[in-house]
Design a protein around this motif. Structure first.
Motif, PDB file in Angstrom:
ATOM      1  N   PRO A  60     -13.306 -44.796  34.132  1.00 54.03           N
ATOM      2  CA  PRO A  60     -13.616 -43.656  33.264  1.00 54.03           C
ATOM      3  C   PRO A  60     -12.400 -42.741  33.059  1.00 54.03           C
ATOM      4  O   PRO A  60     -12.221 -42.185  31.984  1.00 54.03           O
ATOM      5  CB  PRO A  60     -14.751 -42.946  34.003  1.00 54.03           C
ATOM      6  CG  PRO A  60     -15.451 -44.044  34.745  1.00 54.03           C
ATOM      7  CD  PRO A  60     -14.318 -44.955  35.192  1.00 54.03           C
ATOM      8  N   ALA A  61     -11.545 -42.628  34.081  1.00 51.94           N
ATOM      9  CA  ALA A  61     -10.331 -41.806  33.935  1.00 51.94           C
ATOM     10  C   ALA A  61      -9.372 -42.431  32.919  1.00 51.94           C
ATOM     11  O   ALA A  61      -8.730 -41.720  32.138  1.00 51.94           O
ATOM     12  CB  ALA A  61      -9.646 -41.627  35.287  1.00 51.94           C
ATOM     13  N   ASP A  62      -9.279 -43.760  32.902  1.00 49.14           N
ATOM     14  CA  ASP A  62      -8.416 -44.454  31.938  1.00 49.14           C
ATOM     15  C   ASP A  62      -8.912 -44.240  30.509  1.00 49.14           C
ATOM     16  O   ASP A  62      -8.124 -43.923  29.607  1.00 49.14           O
ATOM     17  CB  ASP A  62      -8.387 -45.966  32.207  1.00 49.14           C
ATOM     18  CG  ASP A  62      -7.733 -46.361  33.511  1.00 49.14           C
ATOM     19  OD1 ASP A  62      -6.840 -45.638  33.991  1.00 49.14           O
ATOM     20  OD2 ASP A  62      -8.116 -47.421  34.052  1.00 49.14           O
ATOM     21  N   THR A  63     -10.214 -44.422  30.297  1.00 48.17           N
ATOM     22  CA  THR A  63     -10.749 -44.284  28.944  1.00 48.17           C
ATOM     23  C   THR A  63     -10.716 -42.819  28.489  1.00 48.17           C
ATOM     24  O   THR A  63     -10.482 -42.544  27.315  1.00 48.17           O
ATOM     25  CB  THR A  63     -12.168 -44.880  28.827  1.00 48.17           C
ATOM     26  OG1 THR A  63     -13.023 -44.290  29.794  1.00 48.17           O
ATOM     27  CG2 THR A  63     -12.139 -46.393  29.020  1.00 48.17           C
ATOM     28  N   ALA A  64     -10.910 -41.908  29.434  1.00 54.11           N
ATOM     29  CA  ALA A  64     -10.795 -40.479  29.096  1.00 54.11           C
ATOM     30  C   ALA A  64      -9.363 -40.158  28.678  1.00 54.11           C
ATOM     31  O   ALA A  64      -9.139 -39.359  27.758  1.00 54.11           O
ATOM     32  CB  ALA A  64     -11.213 -39.617  30.281  1.00 54.11           C
ATOM     33  N   GLU A  65      -8.408 -40.781  29.352  1.00 50.80           N
ATOM     34  CA  GLU A  65      -7.006 -40.530  29.000  1.00 50.80           C
ATOM     35  C   GLU A  65      -6.676 -41.064  27.609  1.00 50.80           C
ATOM     36  O   GLU A  65      -5.912 -40.446  26.869  1.00 50.80           O
ATOM     37  CB  GLU A  65      -6.088 -41.150  30.044  1.00 50.80           C
ATOM     38  CG  GLU A  65      -4.676 -40.618  29.932  1.00 50.80           C
ATOM     39  CD  GLU A  65      -3.909 -40.788  31.206  1.00 50.80           C
ATOM     40  OE1 GLU A  65      -3.975 -39.873  32.061  1.00 50.80           O
ATOM     41  OE2 GLU A  65      -3.260 -41.830  31.357  1.00 50.80           O
ATOM     42  N   ALA A  66      -7.251 -42.206  27.234  1.00 53.51           N
ATOM     43  CA  ALA A  66      -7.053 -42.725  25.880  1.00 53.51           C
ATOM     44  C   ALA A  66      -7.585 -41.727  24.855  1.00 53.51           C
ATOM     45  O   ALA A  66      -6.952 -41.465  23.828  1.00 53.51           O
ATOM     46  CB  ALA A  66      -7.731 -44.086  25.720  1.00 53.51           C
TER      47      ALA A  66
END
Length: 194
Positions: A89-95
């Motif tokens: 979720p942190a990766d997709t939030a960063e995108a």
């Protein structure tokens, strides 16, 4: 069922969309039995893999691009694909954060570049960019997403700055090129499926 309808159905199924779905653009391509549908299908497929990016990176670039382009169907697809490829979720939030931050930066720095006035270069931007300082996806990959979004948004100054940063961080030109290739194809797909 003609070949065009079959290809459209394959594209929609790969995106997880009901095969009855049509946009005006899809309908035009279908009625005209356009050869472009084969290209569209192959181009979409080629956004999912790369010789120079791993599949999670391809998915996150696709997701950032879909968010930048405000394309709900592609956001859902690339978010699912990113999760399947191990994105947190942190990766997709960063995108998502990257797409939003670069939207502001691209407008701002494009303005500075267009006007070419020294005064505007001296006034502080006052745009918060903490997301860029310690990205969860890593500095090099965040720069890669930033470059891809800047290319879509047409900010020459930003493209050059991010490309320079990437080279200094050790990214290969092939890696950079592939990120831009993927973002261009996601953008093209979004003109037909939205």
């Amino acid at each position: 069922m003609n070949e065009s309808t079959e290809i459209i159905n394959e594209i929609l199924q790969s995106l997880g969309i009901d095969t009855a779905y049509r946009t005006d653009a899809l309908t035009l391509l279908e009625k005209g039995e356009s050869r472009y549908l084969r290209d569209l299908k192959l181009n979409l497929t080629s956004t999912l893999t790369s010789e120079h990016l791993n599949t999670k990176e391809c998915a996150l670039i696709g997701l950032a691009t879909a968010i930048n382009n405000n394309n709900s169907l592609l956001i859902q697809f690339f978010n699912r694909y990113a999760e399947e490829q191990g994105a947190t979720p942190a990766d997709t939030a960063e995108a998502a954060g990257c797409a939003s931050l670069l939207a502001s930066n691209n407008v701002f720095y494009r303005f500075r570049h267009f006007t070419q006035k020294e005064k505007y270069g001296q006034i502080p931007a006052r745009i918060r960019m903490q997301l860029m300082m310690k990205p969860v996806t890593g500095k090099e990959f965040f720069e890669l997403m930033s470059l891809a979004i800047s290319a879509v948004n047409g900010c020459e100054m930003c493209v050059n700055a991010h490309e320079d940063s990437l080279i200094k961080l050790g990214a290969t030109e092939e890696r950079i090129f592939d990120a831009v290739r993927i973002t261009s194809l996601v953008t093209a797909t979004g003109k037909i499926v939205f």
